[in-house]
Structures are given as structure tokens and as C-alpha cells.
Design a protein around this motif. Structure first.
Motif, mmCIF file in Angstrom:
data_model
loop_
_atom_site.group_PDB
_atom_site.id
_atom_site.type_symbol
_atom_site.label_atom_id
_atom_site.label_comp_id
_atom_site.label_asym_id
_atom_site.label_seq_id
_atom_site.Cartn_x
_atom_site.Cartn_y
_atom_site.Cartn_z
ATOM 1 N N PRO A 103 0.833 -1.205 0.000
ATOM 2 C CA PRO A 103 0.000 0.000 0.000
ATOM 3 C C PRO A 103 0.870 1.258 0.000
ATOM 4 O O PRO A 103 1.901 1.311 0.688
ATOM 5 N N LEU A 104 0.464 2.249 -0.755
ATOM 6 C CA LEU A 104 1.234 3.482 -0.865
ATOM 7 C C LEU A 104 1.463 4.128 0.502
ATOM 8 O O LEU A 104 2.552 4.623 0.793
ATOM 9 N N HIS A 105 0.461 4.093 1.378
ATOM 10 C CA HIS A 105 0.602 4.750 2.687
ATOM 11 C C HIS A 105 1.606 4.031 3.595
ATOM 12 O O HIS A 105 2.086 4.599 4.557
ATOM 13 N N ARG A 106 1.960 2.796 3.298
ATOM 14 C CA ARG A 106 2.969 2.076 4.085
ATOM 15 C C ARG A 106 4.361 2.149 3.459
ATOM 16 O O ARG A 106 5.359 1.863 4.117
ATOM 17 N N LYS A 107 4.417 2.511 2.206
ATOM 18 C CA LYS A 107 5.684 2.479 1.471
ATOM 19 C C LYS A 107 6.742 3.378 2.110
ATOM 20 O O LYS A 107 7.874 2.935 2.347
ATOM 21 N N THR A 108 6.404 4.622 2.408
ATOM 22 C CA THR A 108 7.378 5.560 2.967
ATOM 23 C C THR A 108 7.905 5.081 4.310
ATOM 24 O O THR A 108 9.116 5.115 4.562
ATOM 25 N N ALA A 109 7.010 4.607 5.182
ATOM 26 C CA ALA A 109 7.435 4.120 6.492
ATOM 27 C C ALA A 109 8.339 2.898 6.342
ATOM 28 O O ALA A 109 9.358 2.772 7.041
ATOM 29 N N PHE A 110 7.991 2.002 5.424
ATOM 30 C CA PHE A 110 8.789 0.793 5.233
ATOM 31 C C PHE A 110 10.161 1.133 4.662
ATOM 32 O O PHE A 110 11.168 0.550 5.062
ATOM 33 N N ILE A 111 10.217 2.090 3.769
ATOM 34 C CA ILE A 111 11.510 2.540 3.240
ATOM 35 C C ILE A 111 12.375 3.064 4.389
ATOM 36 O O ILE A 111 13.570 2.785 4.456
ATOM 37 N N GLY A 112 11.769 3.806 5.314
ATOM 38 C CA GLY A 112 12.504 4.302 6.482
ATOM 39 C C GLY A 112 13.046 3.179 7.349
ATOM 40 O O GLY A 112 14.206 3.217 7.795
ATOM 41 N N ILE A 113 12.220 2.153 7.589
ATOM 42 C CA ILE A 113 12.658 0.991 8.364
ATOM 43 C C ILE A 113 13.836 0.310 7.667
ATOM 44 O O ILE A 113 14.835 -0.047 8.301
ATOM 45 N N CYS A 114 13.718 0.139 6.357
ATOM 46 C CA CYS A 114 14.787 -0.517 5.592
ATOM 47 C C CYS A 114 16.073 0.293 5.628
ATOM 48 O O CYS A 114 17.165 -0.267 5.811
ATOM 49 N N ASN A 115 15.963 1.602 5.470
ATOM 50 C CA ASN A 115 17.156 2.453 5.548
ATOM 51 C C ASN A 115 17.832 2.319 6.908
ATOM 52 O O ASN A 115 19.063 2.234 6.997
#
Length: 178
Positions: A103-115
Motif C-alpha cells: 500500500p502506498l501509505h505504508r511504502k514511505t514508512a517501510f523505506i525508512g525501516i529498511c534504511n
């Protein structure tokens, strides 16, 4: 088309592969019965565990796949879109890729977790998440931290848009099972 974002370890997914196993399933199948995630993980461990001498290898394979499969199911955008899993064996390594919609609304948060997984000390990051209480399990990342920290699994996250403009994430990971 959205920009592709790749975060993590460089993993050669195609070189010198001895055997490959590919399948897909619908997240709804797991939502109906969460035990299926464990059964699927155990199946993969049973199938590939015969290549490795240690019973510990079976447990490591099952544990790691269970985490990635449950995450793919929990965080998929569309429960009726298949999750694909490709498992490959190379020497003493299992290399896998799990792909699901995101989901688009989770993408940014997940990218942050991955970083964070690749930019911060994993022990400190783990303690920080525990201290914060990880009140929202949907974005804590504790399982991913443990996989990197305790099992030294090489991991790569590939965020991309498919031909239907669906956001996807392909998580490629490599386990050394010597």
C-alpha cells in the motif's frame, strides 16, 4: 512510472544456481489460517534442509521464511493479489525473493525501516524499538532487525511499480547455511 528504490545488500540472484523452487499463493489463504505460514515455512525448510547437514539449518530456514512470509501477508495491499516466492540453492546458500504488493501509505514508512537496517547499529536499533514499546507492530521492524542481527541474513529491498501501476516490494535475502 514511479522511481525504483533499492536498499540493502548486493545479492546476485541468478549466478551459479543449482536448483530453484518457485510458487505463489494468495494472502487470503494465510489470513484464513495463520498456521499455514508456519506450515509453508516448514515445507521450504524440509525441502531445502536435506542439502544441509545440520538440523539447526532446518530451524533457521523455517524461522527466516516464516518472518518474511508473515510480513508479506500482513503488509500486502491487495489480499487477492498473489505473493510470489522463489527459492534458489547455491553451494551453502539459500537465496530467495518474496514479492508482494505494497500500500502506498505504508511504502514511505517501510523505506525508512529498511534504511535504518543498513544505516544504524542493529543492537542499538533493536533496543530503541523495544524501549519505544513497538506499540504499532505494523511498522516496528523488530523481526527484520532480528533477522539481520541474529542470523546475519543478507537482505535487499526493491521497491518498484509494476506494469499495472501497483506498488510492489521484492525482498531478496541470502542465508549462509554452512
Amino acid at each position: 512510472m514511479a522511481k525504483r528504490i533499492v536498499i540493502g545488500d548486493k545479492i546476485d540472484f541468478d549466478r551459479d544456481i543449482e536448483t530453484t523452487f518457485t510458487f505463489s499463493f494468495l494472502p487470503l489463504d494465510i489470513f484464513d489460517n495463520w498456521d499455514r505460514a508456519g506450515s509453508l515455512s516448514d515445507f521450504i525448510a524440509d525441502y531445502f534442509g536435506t542439502y544441509f547437514v545440520s538440523m539447526a539449518s532446518h530451524n533457521v530456514i523455517s524461522t527466516i521464511f516464516n518472518e518474511f512470509i508473515e510480513n508479506a501477508v500482513k503488509f500486502t495491499k491487495n489480499n487477492s493479489q498473489p505473493i510470489s516466492i522463489v527459492v534458489k540453492k547455491r553451494n551453502n546458500n539459500l537465496i530467495s525473493r518474496i514479492t508482494n504488493t505494497l500500500p502506498l501509505h505504508r511504502k514511505t514508512a517501510f523505506i525508512g525501516i529498511c534504511n535504518d537496517l543498513f544505516a544504524k547499529d542493529l543492537d542499538e536499533l533493536f533496543l530503541k524499538k523495544i524501549e519505544e514499546g513497538a506499540s504499532d507492530r505494523k511498522k516496528s521492524g523488530i523481526g527484520l532487525i532480528l533477522i539481520k542481527k541474529d542470523y546475519q541474513v543478507k537482505t535487499c529491498f526493491d521497491f518498484f511499480e509494476d506494469s499495472n501501476s501497483m506498488n510492489n516490494v521484492a525482498i531478496t535475502f541470502k542465508m549462509d547455511l554452512q
